[in-house]
Design an enzyme around this catalytic site. Structure first.
Site, PDB file in Angstrom:
ATOM      1  N   CYS A 152       0.857  -1.175   0.000  1.00  0.00           N
ATOM      2  CA  CYS A 152       0.000   0.000   0.000  1.00  0.00           C
ATOM      3  C   CYS A 152       0.898   1.231   0.000  1.00  0.00           C
ATOM      4  O   CYS A 152       2.003   1.216   0.539  1.00  0.00           O
ATOM      5  CB  CYS A 152      -0.934   0.121   1.201  1.00  0.00           C
ATOM      6  SG  CYS A 152      -2.079  -1.231   1.378  1.00  0.00           S
ATOM      7  N   ARG A 170       3.371  -0.082  -5.207  1.00  0.00           N
ATOM      8  CA  ARG A 170       3.222  -0.679  -3.876  1.00  0.00           C
ATOM      9  C   ARG A 170       1.920  -1.445  -3.714  1.00  0.00           C
ATOM     10  O   ARG A 170       1.680  -2.086  -2.687  1.00  0.00           O
ATOM     11  CB  ARG A 170       3.310   0.408  -2.798  1.00  0.00           C
ATOM     12  CG  ARG A 170       4.613   1.164  -2.800  1.00  0.00           C
ATOM     13  CD  ARG A 170       4.593   2.244  -1.755  1.00  0.00           C
ATOM     14  NE  ARG A 170       4.551   1.695  -0.420  1.00  0.00           N
ATOM     15  CZ  ARG A 170       5.608   1.311   0.282  1.00  0.00           C
ATOM     16  NH1 ARG A 170       6.810   1.437  -0.251  1.00  0.00           N
ATOM     17  NH2 ARG A 170       5.482   0.826   1.487  1.00  0.00           N
ATOM     18  N   TRP A 212      -2.899  -2.563  -1.572  1.00  0.00           N
ATOM     19  CA  TRP A 212      -2.654  -3.981  -1.826  1.00  0.00           C
ATOM     20  C   TRP A 212      -3.410  -4.686  -0.711  1.00  0.00           C
ATOM     21  O   TRP A 212      -3.060  -4.567   0.464  1.00  0.00           O
ATOM     22  CB  TRP A 212      -1.163  -4.291  -1.762  1.00  0.00           C
ATOM     23  CG  TRP A 212      -0.829  -5.685  -2.191  1.00  0.00           C
ATOM     24  CD1 TRP A 212      -0.614  -6.112  -3.471  1.00  0.00           C
ATOM     25  CD2 TRP A 212      -0.673  -6.833  -1.354  1.00  0.00           C
ATOM     26  NE1 TRP A 212      -0.338  -7.464  -3.474  1.00  0.00           N
ATOM     27  CE2 TRP A 212      -0.367  -7.933  -2.202  1.00  0.00           C
ATOM     28  CE3 TRP A 212      -0.781  -7.072   0.017  1.00  0.00           C
ATOM     29  CZ2 TRP A 212      -0.155  -9.224  -1.711  1.00  0.00           C
ATOM     30  CZ3 TRP A 212      -0.570  -8.352   0.495  1.00  0.00           C
ATOM     31  CH2 TRP A 212      -0.254  -9.401  -0.367  1.00  0.00           C
ATOM     32  N   ASN A 224      -1.254   2.197   5.882  1.00  0.00           N
ATOM     33  CA  ASN A 224      -0.476   1.107   5.301  1.00  0.00           C
ATOM     34  C   ASN A 224       0.054   0.274   6.463  1.00  0.00           C
ATOM     35  O   ASN A 224       0.678   0.806   7.372  1.00  0.00           O
ATOM     36  CB  ASN A 224       0.672   1.719   4.474  1.00  0.00           C
ATOM     37  CG  ASN A 224       1.780   0.723   4.138  1.00  0.00           C
ATOM     38  OD1 ASN A 224       2.925   1.095   4.019  1.00  0.00           O
ATOM     39  ND2 ASN A 224       1.449  -0.527   3.968  1.00  0.00           N
ATOM     40  N   GLY A 225      -0.218  -1.031   6.442  1.00  0.00           N
ATOM     41  CA  GLY A 225       0.234  -1.892   7.537  1.00  0.00           C
ATOM     42  C   GLY A 225      -0.881  -2.828   7.940  1.00  0.00           C
ATOM     43  O   GLY A 225      -1.870  -2.994   7.209  1.00  0.00           O
ATOM     44  N   GLU A 257      16.115 -17.199 -11.388  1.00  0.00           N
ATOM     45  CA  GLU A 257      15.685 -15.832 -11.693  1.00  0.00           C
ATOM     46  C   GLU A 257      14.892 -15.791 -13.003  1.00  0.00           C
ATOM     47  O   GLU A 257      13.867 -15.124 -13.103  1.00  0.00           O
ATOM     48  CB  GLU A 257      16.921 -14.906 -11.748  1.00  0.00           C
ATOM     49  CG  GLU A 257      16.651 -13.457 -12.110  1.00  0.00           C
ATOM     50  CD  GLU A 257      15.731 -12.718 -11.137  1.00  0.00           C
ATOM     51  OE1 GLU A 257      15.383 -13.249 -10.071  1.00  0.00           O
ATOM     52  OE2 GLU A 257      15.341 -11.584 -11.482  1.00  0.00           O
ATOM     53  N   LYS A 306      10.977 -14.571 -13.247  1.00  0.00           N
ATOM     54  CA  LYS A 306      10.524 -13.474 -14.119  1.00  0.00           C
ATOM     55  C   LYS A 306       9.347 -13.939 -14.980  1.00  0.00           C
ATOM     56  O   LYS A 306       8.369 -13.220 -15.152  1.00  0.00           O
ATOM     57  CB  LYS A 306      11.669 -12.984 -15.043  1.00  0.00           C
ATOM     58  CG  LYS A 306      12.765 -12.220 -14.336  1.00  0.00           C
ATOM     59  CD  LYS A 306      12.459 -10.762 -14.167  1.00  0.00           C
ATOM     60  CE  LYS A 306      12.421 -10.196 -12.804  1.00  0.00           C
ATOM     61  NZ  LYS A 306      12.769 -10.715 -11.586  1.00  0.00           N
ATOM     62  N   GLU A 326       6.298 -14.202 -12.711  1.00  0.00           N
ATOM     63  CA  GLU A 326       5.813 -12.907 -12.224  1.00  0.00           C
ATOM     64  C   GLU A 326       5.031 -12.127 -13.273  1.00  0.00           C
ATOM     65  O   GLU A 326       3.950 -11.626 -12.996  1.00  0.00           O
ATOM     66  CB  GLU A 326       7.004 -12.022 -11.814  1.00  0.00           C
ATOM     67  CG  GLU A 326       7.627 -12.330 -10.488  1.00  0.00           C
ATOM     68  CD  GLU A 326       8.806 -11.384 -10.207  1.00  0.00           C
ATOM     69  OE1 GLU A 326       9.753 -11.344 -11.014  1.00  0.00           O
ATOM     70  OE2 GLU A 326       8.774 -10.684  -9.186  1.00  0.00           O
ATOM     71  N   HIS A 351      16.713 -36.053 -11.849  1.00  0.00           N
ATOM     72  CA  HIS A 351      16.050 -36.527 -10.634  1.00  0.00           C
ATOM     73  C   HIS A 351      14.584 -36.106 -10.571  1.00  0.00           C
ATOM     74  O   HIS A 351      14.001 -36.050  -9.501  1.00  0.00           O
ATOM     75  CB  HIS A 351      16.813 -36.037  -9.400  1.00  0.00           C
ATOM     76  CG  HIS A 351      18.233 -36.489  -9.408  1.00  0.00           C
ATOM     77  ND1 HIS A 351      18.597 -37.811  -9.208  1.00  0.00           N
ATOM     78  CD2 HIS A 351      19.388 -35.823  -9.668  1.00  0.00           C
ATOM     79  CE1 HIS A 351      19.910 -37.929  -9.313  1.00  0.00           C
ATOM     80  NE2 HIS A 351      20.419 -36.725  -9.598  1.00  0.00           N
ATOM     81  N   LYS A 390       5.491  -4.501  -5.051  1.00  0.00           N
ATOM     82  CA  LYS A 390       6.948  -4.391  -5.072  1.00  0.00           C
ATOM     83  C   LYS A 390       7.554  -4.462  -3.681  1.00  0.00           C
ATOM     84  O   LYS A 390       8.636  -4.991  -3.491  1.00  0.00           O
ATOM     85  CB  LYS A 390       7.349  -3.083  -5.746  1.00  0.00           C
ATOM     86  CG  LYS A 390       8.830  -3.042  -5.991  1.00  0.00           C
ATOM     87  CD  LYS A 390       9.167  -2.239  -7.198  1.00  0.00           C
ATOM     88  CE  LYS A 390      10.622  -2.381  -7.539  1.00  0.00           C
ATOM     89  NZ  LYS A 390      10.985  -3.702  -8.053  1.00  0.00           N
TER      90      LYS A 390
END
Ligand code: G6P
Length: 612
Positions: A2, A27, A74, A100-101, A485, A489, A492, A508, A607
């Site tokens: 947020c 955010r 968010w 926010n929190g 990575e 990506k 995401e 395996h 983010k």
């Protein structure tokens, strides 16, 4: 997560708030809202969805007033909807707040407020803040400042919040505990926001609030108080970032811009850190004696997401170049696992935002073991930077795309420098080898520019595979974290299931997934494990998998055994992760664009992850 912003000053407040929210949208983007205060009362506008929805809603509305607050959400408590969007008001609509929190004891407070006759209009934990302020400010007649202070005493959990009142047209109140909040000090105007980029259009002078601090913001003054109401002295910092750095500057997406500025960024980092003896320019903050740092015998690196992948690369570097035993842990595991105490351990935390809650808790865990804590961090004055005993800023500039790109390269660059530093101070590498590494490092920016030239080729590859249901990424050695990575990506921003594996592990399990439809990205650059990687590629081809190779320029033989190939310039194995990361970023970028996804604001993500 947020983002919040508050403003008082001469400018048209709705414009300032909406622009500020656009800088904070990374955010969270489940809903957005603003509250503007004027003599007629508080006007609240809020809408589910992205900021563009709110912009449409207020288009053409004449919003007068010079004081207001705003929020981009968010969702944690309560689904993303208009009713759960901030700002929230009290029953009498005298007070509006943004938060926010997470208020952990919100259920208990809510039940008690309902018993006292309050009516709630959302499912959020945050709404209790407005009603508690109502109790003290509206019903008991306390000033807004006093009411907020008393209210804060009842909250458990984390918050960054702003509150305005219809009874007070000349100021607003902001407070923080556990969620970031920065005050922007302007001329005839002052602001508060979750992060500095939202302030940069108005001022470069900022005050980072600490936990349990409250700020009273007027047009011409900023006062900071501790939780007992005692004035606190504060330092005003100057931010070097440019407001333009946080804008797209003509690129289609922030992510594309951030990928393409990596060459200049690495050049800038090297210029700053290598302008004399590395030891003199390594730390931006060091609260203990550097000799203690030099005597470290073990490193534990912790981080989340892409920062964790940088940490994994760090392990290879520290062990190979400095002979330093290194453990790596995902922060959410590190903070809870049983730690075996070993003296002279350094906890190295890697974080772009400096606010990731698990990483922050990892720093605190390290401190509780009496370990020295150093962070590699991008955001100046962030909570992790301030709580760590030492800080090396990555100086990547603001990263806005939710999927991390340039911060990753910046983190790797710092890790390479740190491992060279340790290698030299621990006599594991000679002065001439150190010099060789440094001079090769200086060639990386131009090599990165060469990789960027390959983007059209990567777009063509993306065109072939963007409809795939799964992707596999394989690699070995120092580039194996890049397999993780690459997969992250694609997940995401491509919304495609993908996994990364050390190529030796393929036999395996993952090999069972390979058929003629499976794209397998194989990182097979020249290195000590190149031949092994080629054998793994042959195993994939024998099962009719489609191989996209990332190989070293001049390796013409690989072309004949793979389906597609992207070349990076030749370089030392230890520096190669910097170059390998870029094609992986482009691949995910183009896949995402071709699938019509929101590249910069992928669904369900944020983010800055400030919840567990
Ligand atoms: C989120 C972001 C990732 C990032 C991770 C860790 O998940 O979407 O891009 O790598 O958080 O963030 P940090 O700020 O601690 O590096």
């Amino acid at each position: 997560m947020c983002g919040i912003i508050g403003y008082i000053g001469e400018k048209k407040v709705s414009d300032v708030l909406v622009k500020g929210l656009s800088r904070l949208e990374y955010r969270g983007y489940d809903s957005a809202g603003i509250a503007v205060l004027n003599e007629d009362g508080i006007s609240v506008f809020k809408e589910a969805g992205k900021l563009s929805q709110l912009k449409q809603m207020i288009h053409g509305v004449e919003l007068t007033g010079h004081l207001g607050i705003a929020h981009t959400r968010w969702a944690t408590h309560g689904e993303p909807s208009q009713r759960n969007a901030h700002p929230h008001t009290d029953c009498t609509e005298t007070v509006a707040i943004v938060h926010n929190g997470i208020i952990e004891n919100h259920e208990e407070i809510r039940a008690s407020l309902i018993r006292q006759g309050h009516e709630f209009r959302s499912d959020t934990d945050s709404e209790v803040i407005a009603h508690l302020i109502e109790e003290y400010h509206v019903k008991k007649g306390m000033s807004l400042v006093q009411a907020v202070r008393v209210m804060l005493g009842q909250l458990e959990g984390s918050y960054a919040l702003c509150a305005i009142s219809q009874k007070d047209l000349n100021q607003f109140v902001a407070a923080r505990n556990g969620s970031p909040l920065v005050v922007g000090v302007g001329r005839g105007e002052n602001l508060v926001a979750s992060d500095a980029p939202a302030l940069l259009d108005h001022t470069r002078h900022v005050i980072f609030l600490d936990d349990h601090q409250m700020a009273v913001i007027k047009r011409d003054s900023v006062e900071i108080f501790d939780q007992h109401g005692k004035p606190v002295k504060h330092e005003v910092h100057r931010i070097d970032w440019d407001a333009d750095e946080a804008s797209k500057q003509g690129y289609d997406h922030f992510m594309l811009k951030e990928i393409e500025e990596q060459a200049d960024m690495v050049e800038r980092i090297l210029r700053t850190r290598l302008r004399g003896e590395l030891s003199e320019h390594l730390f931006d903050v060091l609260k203990f004696d550097q000799s203690e740092f030099n005597n470290v015998e073990r490193i534990v690196i912790q981080g989340c997401g892409t920062s964790w992948h940088a940490a994994l690369i760090g392990k290879f570097l520290f062990e190979a170049l400095a002979g330093l035993p290194t453990e790596v842990d995902v922060s959410s595991e590190f903070r809870y696992r049983h730690l075996v105490y070993q003296p002279n351990t350094l906890v190295l935390s890697i974080t772009q935002s400096g606010e990731t809650i698990d990483t922050l808790m990892g720093v605190r865990r390290g401190k509780s073991q009496t370990y020295k804590t150093v962070s590699i961090c991008n955001v100046l004055g962030s909570t992790i930077a301030r709580e760590s005993d030492g800080v090396i800023y990555t100086q990547a500039g603001p990263e806005i795309g939710v999927a991390s790109t340039k911060a990753y390269l910046a983190q790797m660059t710092i890790l390479i420098l740190l491992s060279l530093y340790f290698g030299k101070t621990r006599n594991k590498i000679s002065g001439s080898i150190y010099d060789e590494f440094v001079s090769e490092l200086r060639t990386i920016p131009s090599k990165l520019k060469q990789v960027i030239q390959e983007k059209e080729k990567i777009r063509e590859i993306a065109l072939k595979y963007y409809e795939a249901r799964d992707f596999l990424f394989l690699s070995r050695g120092i580039n194996y974290p890049n397999a993780h990575e690459g997969a992250l990506k694609i997940k995401e921003i491509g919304y495609i299931h993908a996994t990364g594996h050390p190529a030796g592990e393929m036999k395996h399990g993952p090999i069972a997934l390979i058929d003629e439809k499976m794209p397998v990205v194989c990182i097979a650059v020249r290195s000590s494990v190149y031949e092994k990687m080629i054998s793994n590629i042959r195993e994939v081809k024998a099962r009719h998998g489609k191989v996209i190779a990332i190989a070293t320029e001049g390796d013409s033989s690989i072309k004949s055994i793979v389906d597609d190939c992207v070349y990076i310039p030749a370089c030392s194995e230890f520096l190669s992760p910097l170059l390998v990361a870029v094609p992986l970023q482009y691949l995910a970028y183009y896949v995402s664009v071709l699938r019509g996804n929101d590249v910069d604001q992928p669904r369900n993500l944020a983010k800055s992850v400030t919840v567990e």
